[in-house]
Design a protein around this motif. Structure first.
Motif, PDB file in Angstrom:
ATOM      1  N   HIS A   1       0.959  -1.368  -0.147  1.00 31.42           N
ATOM      2  CA  HIS A   1       0.107   0.039   0.067  1.00 31.42           C
ATOM      3  C   HIS A   1       0.871   1.397   0.168  1.00 31.42           C
ATOM      4  O   HIS A   1       2.059   1.199  -0.043  1.00 31.42           O
ATOM      5  CB  HIS A   1      -0.944  -0.084   1.119  1.00 31.42           C
ATOM      6  N   GLY A   2       0.281   2.558  -0.196  1.00 27.28           N
ATOM      7  CA  GLY A   2       0.867   3.572  -0.054  1.00 27.28           C
ATOM      8  C   GLY A   2       0.990   4.376   1.479  1.00 27.28           C
ATOM      9  O   GLY A   2       0.770   3.660   2.286  1.00 27.28           O
ATOM     10  N   ILE A   3       1.304   5.637   1.342  1.00 30.31           N
ATOM     11  CA  ILE A   3       1.858   6.453   2.662  1.00 30.31           C
ATOM     12  C   ILE A   3       0.301   6.510   3.522  1.00 30.31           C
ATOM     13  O   ILE A   3       0.253   6.489   5.014  1.00 30.31           O
ATOM     14  CB  ILE A   3       2.415   7.684   2.396  1.00 30.31           C
ATOM     15  N   GLY A   4      -0.579   6.347   2.941  1.00 27.08           N
ATOM     16  CA  GLY A   4      -1.780   6.910   3.722  1.00 27.08           C
ATOM     17  C   GLY A   4      -2.641   5.495   4.112  1.00 27.08           C
ATOM     18  O   GLY A   4      -3.781   5.636   4.535  1.00 27.08           O
TER      19      GLY A   4
ATOM     20  N   LEU B   1       1.662  11.653   8.611  1.00 26.40           N
ATOM     21  CA  LEU B   1       2.230  10.431   7.989  1.00 26.40           C
ATOM     22  C   LEU B   1       3.367  10.385   7.322  1.00 26.40           C
ATOM     23  O   LEU B   1       4.111   9.534   7.069  1.00 26.40           O
ATOM     24  CB  LEU B   1       1.314  10.176   6.737  1.00 26.40           C
ATOM     25  N   PHE B   2       3.875  11.741   7.321  1.00 22.82           N
ATOM     26  CA  PHE B   2       5.340  12.076   6.861  1.00 22.82           C
ATOM     27  C   PHE B   2       6.509  12.166   7.966  1.00 22.82           C
ATOM     28  O   PHE B   2       7.555  12.427   7.845  1.00 22.82           O
ATOM     29  CB  PHE B   2       5.231  13.169   5.854  1.00 22.82           C
ATOM     30  N   ASP B   3       5.929  11.748   9.183  1.00 22.05           N
ATOM     31  CA  ASP B   3       6.870  11.633  10.257  1.00 22.05           C
ATOM     32  C   ASP B   3       8.073  10.843   9.827  1.00 22.05           C
ATOM     33  O   ASP B   3       7.814   9.577   9.388  1.00 22.05           O
ATOM     34  CB  ASP B   3       6.122  11.021  11.390  1.00 22.05           C
TER      35      ASP B   3
ATOM     36  N   LYS C   1       7.761   7.223  10.874  1.00 20.72           N
ATOM     37  CA  LYS C   1       7.056   6.435   9.919  1.00 20.72           C
ATOM     38  C   LYS C   1       7.481   6.031   8.609  1.00 20.72           C
ATOM     39  O   LYS C   1       7.309   5.057   8.234  1.00 20.72           O
ATOM     40  CB  LYS C   1       5.549   7.189   9.820  1.00 20.72           C
ATOM     41  N   ILE C   2       8.031   7.026   8.230  1.00 19.14           N
ATOM     42  CA  ILE C   2       9.111   6.771   6.958  1.00 19.14           C
ATOM     43  C   ILE C   2      10.115   5.778   7.010  1.00 19.14           C
ATOM     44  O   ILE C   2      10.147   4.906   5.997  1.00 19.14           O
ATOM     45  CB  ILE C   2       9.538   8.236   6.234  1.00 19.14           C
ATOM     46  N   ARG C   3      10.727   5.715   8.246  1.00 23.21           N
ATOM     47  CA  ARG C   3      11.611   4.603   8.377  1.00 23.21           C
ATOM     48  C   ARG C   3      11.003   3.391   8.423  1.00 23.21           C
ATOM     49  O   ARG C   3      11.725   2.348   8.268  1.00 23.21           O
ATOM     50  CB  ARG C   3      12.612   5.131   9.677  1.00 23.21           C
TER      51      ARG C   3
ATOM     52  N   LEU D   1       2.030   0.243  -4.750  1.00 21.24           N
ATOM     53  CA  LEU D   1       1.720   1.619  -5.208  1.00 21.24           C
ATOM     54  C   LEU D   1       2.294   2.594  -4.404  1.00 21.24           C
ATOM     55  O   LEU D   1       2.291   2.371  -3.040  1.00 21.24           O
ATOM     56  CB  LEU D   1      -0.042   1.825  -5.047  1.00 21.24           C
ATOM     57  N   SER D   2       2.978   3.687  -5.061  1.00 19.65           N
ATOM     58  CA  SER D   2       3.508   4.823  -4.403  1.00 19.65           C
ATOM     59  C   SER D   2       4.644   4.293  -3.393  1.00 19.65           C
ATOM     60  O   SER D   2       5.589   3.888  -3.484  1.00 19.65           O
ATOM     61  CB  SER D   2       2.744   5.703  -3.768  1.00 19.65           C
ATOM     62  N   MET D   3       4.389   4.465  -1.961  1.00 15.67           N
ATOM     63  CA  MET D   3       5.353   4.075  -1.058  1.00 15.67           C
ATOM     64  C   MET D   3       5.745   2.547  -1.146  1.00 15.67           C
ATOM     65  O   MET D   3       6.702   2.152  -1.100  1.00 15.67           O
ATOM     66  CB  MET D   3       5.121   4.267   0.405  1.00 15.67           C
ATOM     67  N   GLY D   4       4.421   2.082  -1.313  1.00 16.52           N
ATOM     68  CA  GLY D   4       4.666   0.598  -1.702  1.00 16.52           C
ATOM     69  C   GLY D   4       5.444   0.141  -3.081  1.00 16.52           C
ATOM     70  O   GLY D   4       6.013  -0.890  -3.193  1.00 16.52           O
TER      71      GLY D   4
ATOM     72  N   ALA E   1       6.027   4.924  -8.274  1.00 10.75           N
ATOM     73  CA  ALA E   1       6.676   4.846  -7.034  1.00 10.75           C
ATOM     74  C   ALA E   1       7.244   6.329  -6.241  1.00 10.75           C
ATOM     75  O   ALA E   1       7.286   7.193  -7.007  1.00 10.75           O
ATOM     76  CB  ALA E   1       8.255   4.390  -7.430  1.00 10.75           C
ATOM     77  N   ALA E   2       7.127   6.110  -5.085  1.00 10.53           N
ATOM     78  CA  ALA E   2       7.273   7.630  -4.266  1.00 10.53           C
ATOM     79  C   ALA E   2       8.932   7.715  -4.188  1.00 10.53           C
ATOM     80  O   ALA E   2       9.713   7.265  -4.188  1.00 10.53           O
ATOM     81  CB  ALA E   2       6.581   7.161  -2.817  1.00 10.53           C
ATOM     82  N   PRO E   3       9.056   9.085  -3.288  1.00  8.35           N
ATOM     83  CA  PRO E   3      10.415   9.322  -3.140  1.00  8.35           C
ATOM     84  C   PRO E   3      11.195   8.461  -2.151  1.00  8.35           C
ATOM     85  O   PRO E   3      12.493   8.705  -1.623  1.00  8.35           O
ATOM     86  CB  PRO E   3      10.277  10.777  -2.464  1.00  8.35           C
ATOM     87  N   ASN E   4      10.472   7.547  -1.713  1.00  9.24           N
ATOM     88  CA  ASN E   4      11.279   6.523  -0.769  1.00  9.24           C
ATOM     89  C   ASN E   4      12.178   5.615  -1.573  1.00  9.24           C
ATOM     90  O   ASN E   4      12.872   4.860  -1.028  1.00  9.24           O
ATOM     91  CB  ASN E   4      10.589   5.888   0.114  1.00  9.24           C
TER      92      ASN E   4
ATOM     93  N   GLY F   1      -3.531  10.340 -12.791  1.00  5.12           N
ATOM     94  CA  GLY F   1      -2.455  10.661 -11.983  1.00  5.12           C
ATOM     95  C   GLY F   1      -2.143   9.692 -10.779  1.00  5.12           C
ATOM     96  O   GLY F   1      -1.908   8.567 -11.097  1.00  5.12           O
ATOM     97  N   HIS F   2      -1.879  10.425  -9.724  1.00 11.51           N
ATOM     98  CA  HIS F   2      -1.223   9.384  -8.590  1.00 11.51           C
ATOM     99  C   HIS F   2      -2.600   8.941  -7.768  1.00 11.51           C
ATOM    100  O   HIS F   2      -2.896   9.288  -6.731  1.00 11.51           O
ATOM    101  CB  HIS F   2      -0.599  10.226  -7.423  1.00 11.51           C
ATOM    102  N   ASP F   3      -3.120   8.081  -8.644  1.00  9.88           N
ATOM    103  CA  ASP F   3      -4.380   7.812  -7.867  1.00  9.88           C
ATOM    104  C   ASP F   3      -5.023   6.263  -8.463  1.00  9.88           C
ATOM    105  O   ASP F   3      -4.255   5.546  -9.226  1.00  9.88           O
ATOM    106  CB  ASP F   3      -5.591   8.582  -8.548  1.00  9.88           C
TER     107      ASP F   3
HETATM  108  C1  FER Z   1       6.679  12.103  -0.625  1.00 11.04           C
HETATM  109  C2  FER Z   1       5.689  12.365  -1.421  1.00 11.04           C
HETATM  110  C3  FER Z   1       4.777  11.339  -1.513  1.00 11.04           C
HETATM  111  C4  FER Z   1       7.034  10.967  -0.138  1.00 11.04           C
HETATM  112  C5  FER Z   1       6.067  10.035  -0.270  1.00 11.04           C
HETATM  113  C6  FER Z   1       5.056  10.303  -0.925  1.00 11.04           C
HETATM  114  C7  FER Z   1       8.523  10.001   1.593  1.00 11.04           C
HETATM  115  C8  FER Z   1       4.088   9.032  -0.889  1.00 11.04           C
HETATM  116  C9  FER Z   1       2.948   9.027  -1.492  1.00 11.04           C
HETATM  117  C10 FER Z   1       2.006   7.839  -1.454  1.00 11.04           C
HETATM  118  O1  FER Z   1       2.582   6.735  -0.724  1.00 11.04           O
HETATM  119  O2  FER Z   1       1.179   7.905  -2.031  1.00 11.04           O
HETATM  120  O3  FER Z   1       7.839  13.280  -0.442  1.00 11.04           O
HETATM  121  O4  FER Z   1       8.164  11.005   0.757  1.00 11.04           O
END
Ligand code: FER
Length: 254
Positions: free
Chosen positions: A58-61, A108-110, A113-115, A150-153, A176-179, A235-237
């Motif tokens: 899954h993604g960051i949210g 969610l960007f703490d 949490k990213i780590r 998706l994204s973070m995933g 793919a996200a910035p991770n 988009g990112h969706d």
């Molecule tokens: C960022 C922008 C988006 C980021 C993560 C995401 C770690 C993740 C988005 C998602 O999972 O939908 O700068 O930094």
């Protein structure tokens, strides 16, 4: 090429065989807690057979429920299965935020949490995969394991999948996200990528994060690493991610 899924791919159909979805729990030594995942078993599932496994992130949210809440993976996979377009497979949706409170709440960007999305590598390889392979009739070889998300995933799928080629032969990153690690760190020895059965990179053309995938794509091209580069409208969706599951899953384990 802008491709799209066939109409109705994500619509519930009457009178087809269905897979089952359950929430499971496993002991995570990595996190020191009992963690949840959602597991889809395909129509006609039988413990007498062995099945390949897709780990779908899954993604960051989100958390382990995100795909099932927004992406209708059960409907998409049941329909594909009914049309004889995919191999029977188990699909595991883990929680990729490997920390004690792994709910998608607060900031969610703490950084902690990213780590936790990075720490998930150990939770997946050392805790969840062994659990799945001891409690389901799951095949235990790299050619029968896929990782996508998706994204973070998506970033995790590249970071973890390419770092553990002994575990995964099929890797997919949707938006793919910035991770995502830099291409050189993801793949320091491009020759080794020849052991991959599929490396799939995709994004929606209106996604602000496209540069991440583009950089990986350019590097892979330079290095002559075979991969699928898939772009589509959107988009990112979720429409993009659902369509990616639809397309990617059809290529798996064949
Ligand atoms: C960022 C922008 C988006 C980021 C993560 C995401 C770690 C993740 C988005 C998602 O999972 O939908 O700068 O930094």
């Amino acid at each position: 090429m802008i491709a799209s899924a066939s109409a109705g791919f994500d619509q519930y159909r009457d009178h087809i065989e269905r897979g089952k979805v359950e929430t499971i729990e496993y002991d995570s030594k990595t996190v020191g807690s009992v963690r949840k995942a959602m597991v889809y078993t395909p129509p006609g599932f039988s413990p007498e057979r062995t099945y390949p496994v897709l780990y779908l992130l899954h993604g960051i949210g989100g958390d382990e429920t995100e795909w099932h809440t927004h992406g209708a993976p059960q409907i998409i996979l049941d329909n594909l299965y009914s049309d004889n377009l995919i191999q029977p497979m188990i699909v595991v949706c883990p929680n990729g935020r490997a920390m004690i409170n792994d709910r998608a709440e607060g900031d969610l960007f703490d950084p902690e949490k990213i780590r936790a999305f990075e720490k998930f590598e150990s939770d997946l390889i050392q805790d969840l995969i062994p659990h799945i392979e001891s409690s389901y009739p799951a095949a235990k070889s790299r050619d029968k394991r896929a990782i996508a998300g998706l994204s973070m995933g998506g970033g995790q799928s590249l970071n973890i999948g390419l770092h553990n080629l002994n575990h995964f032969a099929w890797v997919g990153a949707f938006s793919a996200a910035p991770n995502t690690k830099t291409p050189e760190v993801l793949m320091p020895e491009p020759d080794k990528a020849s052991s991959l059965s599929l490396l799939w990179l995709s994004y929606g053309v209106q996604d602000n994060l496209i540069q991440i995938s583009m950089d990986v794509h350019e590097y892979l091209k330079q290095q002559g690493v075979p991969h699928v580069w898939h772009e589509e409208s959107g988009g990112h969706d979720w429409p993009v991610w659902k369509n990616n599951l639809y397309l990617f899953s059809q290529r798996l384990f064949k």
